[in-house]
Design an enzyme around this catalytic site. Structure first.
Site: not given
Ligand code: PLP
Length: 390
Positions: A69-70, A150, A204, A241, A337
């Site tokens: 997602g990042t 989140n 994600s 890839t 995190c």
């Molecule tokens: N955006 C939100 C709202 C999230 O909760 C998260 C993950 O905790 C992310 C982005 C980042 O996703 P990823 O862990 O796949 O990098």
């Protein structure tokens, strides 16, 4: 073990594990190879693209796979800035974004001269659309607002935010939404005209029972995408890839998730279980002499069905989490995190949560397989822990 940390990640479904295993054994070839092995791997990637796109009501071709997602967020925001017409260098975002957006926006403001404007929020952390208009002028290139938070589960009115952005800042203003917490928890249909002003969406797979390390960026057809990794894969939008095992697992999880999302009563039932857990914890903590309150929206309609963020005033979240962990209950403070840090969540502080409450705030996030029995047991354990810590 009672897992109440589903906003951090979710357990991969058996069919996701099986699809990933298959892609690591039988279909291990490079999907760009022309031989039969390559074709098998390519088929796995493209079938996954179809099921991931179906989760958001999008055309598969509009979806670009990436590593998380990042990265999807990074690609969206950097691409919007890199392709901006002259004079457009303003980003409108919120103070309650995930660090993936917050830190990147801070970086481009400090290092690359972008101007950042923060959308006004109400006391529950939701964008106050009535006060947003003055921020939106002809210099705005990007509006990036998360769909669901989140930490609190707050649902942003992305339909209203995106429509207002286009109406005030024009078609050259792109709208990005970090939908990482929404995809797989609530249905999304990007064909809905009410969502017609959204241009870029990040998701994600590990948030909906797929593997970690698989993200995707949806880009509305016609919107240019500036590639960060140059090469040939993913139509040149994101080279490297493909992570075929991860993508295949994500596709299998996406397919199962789409079926689950069609079952609205199941979500309503889970929401009611979350409400019962929340009420039991608030009541038990109060009886134990600990002031406890919900951070974020109280109204279930303004919040994801799976999340409750409870502040226990005067206590330390880390102490609560460790004690809960010893008793077999998993939860988080702020974003996973950043757990391990003693700083209170910047998201809660930005919402106006007082420090003594933010320091003692714990996020509980249930999943589609969480049971009422688990939640009743967890509520009892939470109350015992906060009573002891007091
Ligand atoms: N955006 C939100 C709202 C999230 O909760 C998260 C993950 O905790 C992310 C982005 C980042 O996703 P990823 O862990 O796949 O990098």
């Amino acid at each position: 073990m009672i897992d109440l940390d589903h906003n951090a990640t979710t357990r991969p479904l058996p069919q996701a594990v099986e699809a990933a295993r298959e892609a690591m054994t039988a279909s291990y070839a490079n999907p760009s190879s022309v031989h039969r092995g390559g074709q098998d791997a390519r088929r796995a990637v493209e079938l996954a693209r179809v099921s991931m796109a179906a989760l958001i009501g999008a055309a598969p071709k509009a979806l670009t796979f990436c590593s998380c997602g990042t990265e999807s967020i990074d690609l969206a925001i950097r691409s919007a800035l890199a392709t901006a017409p002259g004079g457009r260098s303003v980003i409108v975002t919120t103070a309650v974004e995930h660090a993936a957006v917050r830190e990147l926006v801070d970086h481009v403001a400090k290092r690359e001269g972008a101007e950042v404007r923060l959308a006004p929020l109400d006391a529950e952390g939701i964008v106050d659309v009535g006060r947003l208009a003055p921020l939106l002028d002809a210099r705005v290139r990007l509006v990036s607002v998360q769909w669901c938070n989140n930490e609190t589960g707050a649902i942003q009115p992305i339909d209203q935010v995106s429509a207002l952005a286009k109406a005030r800042s024009g078609a050259a203003c792109l709208v990005h939404t970090d939908a990482v917490q929404r995809v797989g928890k609530l249905p999304i249909d990007l064909r809905d005209p009410a969502l017609g002003a959204i241009d870029l969406l990040s998701l994600s797979a590990h948030k909906f029972h797929g593997p970690k390390g698989v993200g995707a960026l949806w880009v509305r057809p016609g919107i240019p995408l500036w590639a960060r990794l140059l090469g040939t894969q993913e139509l040149g939008r994101r080279a490297g890839t493909e992570n075929v095992p991860g993508i295949a697992g994500a596709g299998a999880a996406g397919e199962a998730t789409a079926q689950w999302l069609a079952d609205e009563p199941a979500r309503t039932h889970l929401g009611a279980l979350r409400d019962r857990f929340e009420a039991a914890v608030l009541d038990g903590a109060t009886r134990a002499g600990v002031r406890a309150l919900v951070n974020g929206p109280r109204d279930s309609a303004r919040r994801l069905w799976n999340t409750t963020n409870i502040g226990f005033e005067g206590l330390q979240a880390e102490a609560i989490l460790l004690m809960l962990s010893e008793r077999g209950v998993w939860a988080s403070a702020g974003a996973a995190c950043s757990s391990g840090s003693l700083d209170p969540s910047p998201v809660l502080l930005a919402m106006g949560v007082p420090e003594p409450v933010a320091h003692g705030s714990v996020r509980f996030s249930i999943g589609r397989f969480t049971t009422g029995q688990e939640l009743d047991e967890a509520a009892r354990i939470v109350v015992e822990c906060v009573a002891r810590l007091r």
